[in-house]
Write a protein that holds these residues in place. Structure first.
Motif, PDB file in Angstrom:
ATOM      1  N   LYS A  65       0.777  -1.094  -0.075  1.00 19.69           N
ATOM      2  CA  LYS A  65      -0.008   0.078  -0.092  1.00 19.69           C
ATOM      3  C   LYS A  65       0.832   1.137   0.072  1.00 19.69           C
ATOM      4  O   LYS A  65       1.941   1.165   0.579  1.00 19.69           O
ATOM      5  N   PRO A  66       0.414   2.576  -0.559  1.00 24.67           N
ATOM      6  CA  PRO A  66       1.168   3.536  -0.856  1.00 24.67           C
ATOM      7  C   PRO A  66       1.709   4.222   0.824  1.00 24.67           C
ATOM      8  O   PRO A  66       2.952   4.612   0.535  1.00 24.67           O
ATOM      9  N   ASP A  67       1.066   3.911   1.638  1.00 24.22           N
ATOM     10  CA  ASP A  67       1.675   4.426   2.972  1.00 24.22           C
ATOM     11  C   ASP A  67       2.450   3.682   3.861  1.00 24.22           C
ATOM     12  O   ASP A  67       3.169   4.031   4.913  1.00 24.22           O
ATOM     13  N   MET A  68       2.965   2.477   3.148  1.00 25.52           N
ATOM     14  CA  MET A  68       3.890   1.384   3.903  1.00 25.52           C
ATOM     15  C   MET A  68       5.314   2.132   3.887  1.00 25.52           C
ATOM     16  O   MET A  68       5.637   2.621   2.675  1.00 25.52           O
ATOM     17  N   LYS A  69       5.919   1.764   4.924  1.00 24.84           N
ATOM     18  CA  LYS A  69       7.541   2.373   5.032  1.00 24.84           C
ATOM     19  C   LYS A  69       8.430   1.348   4.379  1.00 24.84           C
ATOM     20  O   LYS A  69       8.173   0.364   4.280  1.00 24.84           O
ATOM     21  N   LEU A  70       9.817   1.918   4.039  1.00 24.08           N
ATOM     22  CA  LEU A  70      10.869   0.897   3.787  1.00 24.08           C
ATOM     23  C   LEU A  70      11.318  -0.157   4.617  1.00 24.08           C
ATOM     24  O   LEU A  70      11.194  -1.384   4.040  1.00 24.08           O
ATOM     25  N   GLY A  71      11.076   0.135   5.848  1.00 26.58           N
ATOM     26  CA  GLY A  71      11.395  -1.151   6.945  1.00 26.58           C
ATOM     27  C   GLY A  71      10.134  -2.175   6.738  1.00 26.58           C
ATOM     28  O   GLY A  71      10.587  -3.312   6.898  1.00 26.58           O
ATOM     29  N   TYR A  72       9.176  -1.658   6.555  1.00 29.99           N
ATOM     30  CA  TYR A  72       7.972  -2.876   6.233  1.00 29.99           C
ATOM     31  C   TYR A  72       8.293  -3.664   4.966  1.00 29.99           C
ATOM     32  O   TYR A  72       8.055  -4.693   4.816  1.00 29.99           O
ATOM     33  N   ILE A  73       8.617  -2.799   3.883  1.00 31.51           N
ATOM     34  CA  ILE A  73       8.773  -3.599   2.527  1.00 31.51           C
ATOM     35  C   ILE A  73      10.072  -4.450   2.740  1.00 31.51           C
ATOM     36  O   ILE A  73       9.854  -5.761   2.321  1.00 31.51           O
ATOM     37  N   LEU A  74      11.072  -4.144   3.425  1.00 28.33           N
ATOM     38  CA  LEU A  74      12.241  -5.117   3.595  1.00 28.33           C
ATOM     39  C   LEU A  74      11.695  -6.314   4.398  1.00 28.33           C
ATOM     40  O   LEU A  74      12.145  -7.451   4.151  1.00 28.33           O
ATOM     41  N   ASN A  75      10.918  -6.107   5.516  1.00 24.48           N
ATOM     42  CA  ASN A  75      10.884  -7.179   6.536  1.00 24.48           C
ATOM     43  C   ASN A  75       9.700  -8.050   6.064  1.00 24.48           C
ATOM     44  O   ASN A  75       9.811  -9.388   6.536  1.00 24.48           O
ATOM     45  N   GLU A  76       8.433  -7.396   5.657  1.00 21.90           N
ATOM     46  CA  GLU A  76       7.156  -8.206   5.431  1.00 21.90           C
ATOM     47  C   GLU A  76       7.304  -8.583   3.923  1.00 21.90           C
ATOM     48  O   GLU A  76       6.271  -9.611   3.705  1.00 21.90           O
ATOM     49  N   ALA A  77       7.830  -7.980   3.307  1.00 20.85           N
ATOM     50  CA  ALA A  77       7.951  -8.391   1.293  1.00 20.85           C
ATOM     51  C   ALA A  77       9.022  -8.945   0.966  1.00 20.85           C
ATOM     52  O   ALA A  77       9.023  -9.974   0.687  1.00 20.85           O
ATOM     53  N   VAL A  78      10.200  -8.075   0.903  1.00 16.73           N
ATOM     54  CA  VAL A  78      11.206  -8.711   0.314  1.00 16.73           C
ATOM     55  C   VAL A  78      11.777  -9.993   1.239  1.00 16.73           C
ATOM     56  O   VAL A  78      12.151 -10.964   0.674  1.00 16.73           O
TER      57      VAL A  78
END
Length: 595
Positions: free
Chosen positions: A478-491
């Motif tokens: 989602k647009p409001d998600m932060k970089l930290g969330y992207i790395l930990n929960e997605a990547v």
């Protein structure tokens, strides 16, 4: 021990596997399918003629014109009731429905196609609807061929072949023209002209003709004796007739699509029945030759009896005046397409093949009468030009010039007319093709990219199921998600290198790829500062699930150079298609078409 059909079938399949090669079994099935298609056509014709004979009792003779208004409405009402209360399913035009089944359903046609047209088409045509039976015959035969193939667990390629065999069988049985039937199957259904397909087509066609002879005798649909051979000085007239039939073919096609679109605006089937029923009833009241299939009209014209062909009209006209006769014939030609399409619009079931022949025969006969009576001291055989008119309309409207040539030559034994037939068919087809890119059968399918052709590459691409190549196991951001969330929960939790971005309504906004964040992955001070909205960007292209054909999808991969493209369904994000998976599926499908 109770009878078990599944157990019996299993034993037969085991026996077949041990004792018969696949080719031998295909030959057996082609004969079976030919017989079944022939039987289906025989039942169609007999039911239609039975209904018509009931309506031709002496009791109705004095009210003939009035009943021409009433009977078609009764027939359409009966079809409406059957559709609404029993079938509860759409019954499409026979050949178009079969073509769709070939291209998008892998030849798996529903069983109800066997009996739906078998019941509704005789009611439509028998009660006077201005339609033919060839389309329904193909629909019945194709469904029989498909379900026979399914019963014996045949693969897709054999299933498609048996549908072609059944279509050829329906054509052969209807017209008792086995050679033309094979040409029809090859030309309309884009079957391969190869030994593996030609022999089954021959067997099916011959089987269907024999079945027709067995139940209907040796009588043919068209009766004509050709006394005049090809004449060199008539070539300009053949060319002119080819041009005229091309114009008529374009008119026929345009009227069909215009009236079809008119009826589509009425969502209620009852409204369509009311409007269409009144319209067709009015036309048949004033122009009785439009009633039913119209074989009597064609045969009377071929015999030179135009008075019997026109029949009784509500107008007090002097039919000894040849120009009034010509005017009436041209009127029949003009209104035939209107009457036929209105019958369809009102909910009737039938085909366009025979109405095309009717219109062509009337036009060709009127053309010959004009030539013979215009005062040029030049005489042409009207029967010949009646046949040539039929050829021209068939070549133009159906986009089937070879079928037109061979059918007319075969059913009339008029092989001495091959040169005129070829001239008229070639001109009519070429001119019509320029203005109307596809036939009535194939126009909608071609627009949707669902038309089977002789191009194996295109066919393999077209029959691919988009759902089979769409991948949905992507982690959505989602647009409001932060970089930290992207790395930990997605990547960290995904094996993918790209992540779709959507809003709260699941609308696709863009994408983030691993390369977009690789340079900041270890900068922990940015984890709470940089958001998805800062990193996302538009993808190279977007695939529309409902609008894009497989050909369109392949073209988008080619033009964008992308390896993955997002799929949107009804405005919402649906998944991704990867180029590698698409090409793998395409190669597998191509092997099926070429082996």
């Amino acid at each position: 021990m109770p009878f078990n059909s599944k157990n019996l079938l299993r034993k037969f399949l085991i026996w077949k596997y041990k004792h018969l090669s696949e080719r031998q079994f295909i030959y057996i099935l082609s004969v079976l399918v030919g017989v079944l298609a022939g039987m289906g056509t025989v039942v169609l014709k007999n039911l239609t003629h039975f209904i018509r004979s009931l309506l031709e009792l002496n009791l109705f003779k004095n009210y003939q014109n009035t009943l021409y208004f009433v009977f078609p409405i009764i027939g359409l009402l009966l079809v409406y009731i059957i559709k609404q209360t029993w079938l509860k399913k759409h019954i499409g035009h026979g050949i178009s429905t079969t073509l769709y089944g070939l291209s998008k359903l892998n030849g798996i046609l529903p069983r109800y196609n066997i009996y739906a047209a078998l019941i509704t088409a005789p009611l439509t045509a028998g009660f006077g609807g201005s339609v033919g039976l060839q389309g329904p015959a193909v629909s019945v035969g194709s469904a029989l061929g498909s379900n026979t193939a399914q019963l014996f667990h045949m693969n897709t390629k054999v299933r498609l072949l048996l549908i072609g065999c059944a279509s050829a069988g329906a054509m052969a049985s209807m017209f008792k023209a086995p050679i033309a039937a094979i040409v029809f199957a090859v030309e309309i259904f884009s079957l391969d002209i190869a030994f593996t397909s030609l022999v089954p087509l021959l067997l099916a066609s011959v089987s269907a003709v024999i079945t027709s002879y067995l139940f209907l005798g040796t009588d043919v649909l068209l009766h004509v004796n050709l006394d005049d051979n090809f004449k060199f000085n008539e070539i300009p007239l053949y060319i002119l007739l080819g041009i005229i039939t091309a114009i008529a073919s374009v008119y026929f096609s345009k009227v069909f699509f215009a009236i079809t679109n008119f009826f589509k605006q009425f969502e209620s089937r009852a409204k369509r029945l009311l409007i269409g029923g009144l319209a067709i009833g009015t036309m048949l009241y004033f122009i009785p030759p439009l009633y039913g299939e119209g074989y009597n009209l064609m045969n009377n014209l071929l015999k030179g009896d135009h008075l019997a062909a026109i029949g009784k009209t509500p107008f007090n006209l002097d039919l000894t005046n040849i120009w009034i006769v010509i005017g009436l014939l041209l009127g029949i030609a003009v209104f035939k397409a209107i009457a036929m399409t209105t019958t369809f619009g009102a909910g009737g079931v039938g085909g366009i093949f025979i109405p095309t022949l009717i219109m062509g025969s009337v036009l060709g006969n009127a053309f010959a009468k004009i030539v013979n009576n215009i005062g040029l001291n030049f005489s042409v055989p009207e029967a010949n030009f009646t046949l040539l008119g039929m050829t021209g309309l068939m070549a133009g409207v159906l986009h089937a010039p070879l079928t037109a040539i061979f059918l007319i030559a075969e059913i009339t034994s008029g092989h001495q007319l091959f040169v005129p037939l070829m001239i008229v068919a070639a001109i009519s087809f070429a001119m019509t093709k320029y203005y109307v890119s596809h036939s009535i059968y194939t126009m909608k399918l071609a627009e949707r990219g669902e038309l089977m052709t002789h191009d194996k590459d295109q066919n393999a691409l077209m029959v691919l199921n988009i759902d089979k190549v769409i991948e949905t196991n992507f982690i959505i951001l989602k647009p409001d998600m932060k970089l930290g969330y992207i790395l930990n929960e997605a990547v960290a939790k995904s094996s993918r290198n790209h992540f779709p971005v959507v809003n709260d309504d699941n609308e696709f906004l863009g994408v983030i790829r691993l390369d977009d964040i690789r340079h900041m992955m270890f900068k922990s001070d940015l984890y709470d500062k940089v958001s998805v909205a800062d990193l996302m960007h538009a993808d190279a292209g977007i695939i529309d699930y409902t609008e894009d054909s497989m050909n369109d999808i392949m073209e988008k991969f080619k033009t964008t150079g992308a390896w993955n493209l997002p799929v949107i369904k009804h405005g919402k994000y649906y998944g991704y298609i990867s180029k590698s998976k698409l090409l793998t599926a395409y190669r597998r499908q191509l092997i099926k078409f070429t082996k």
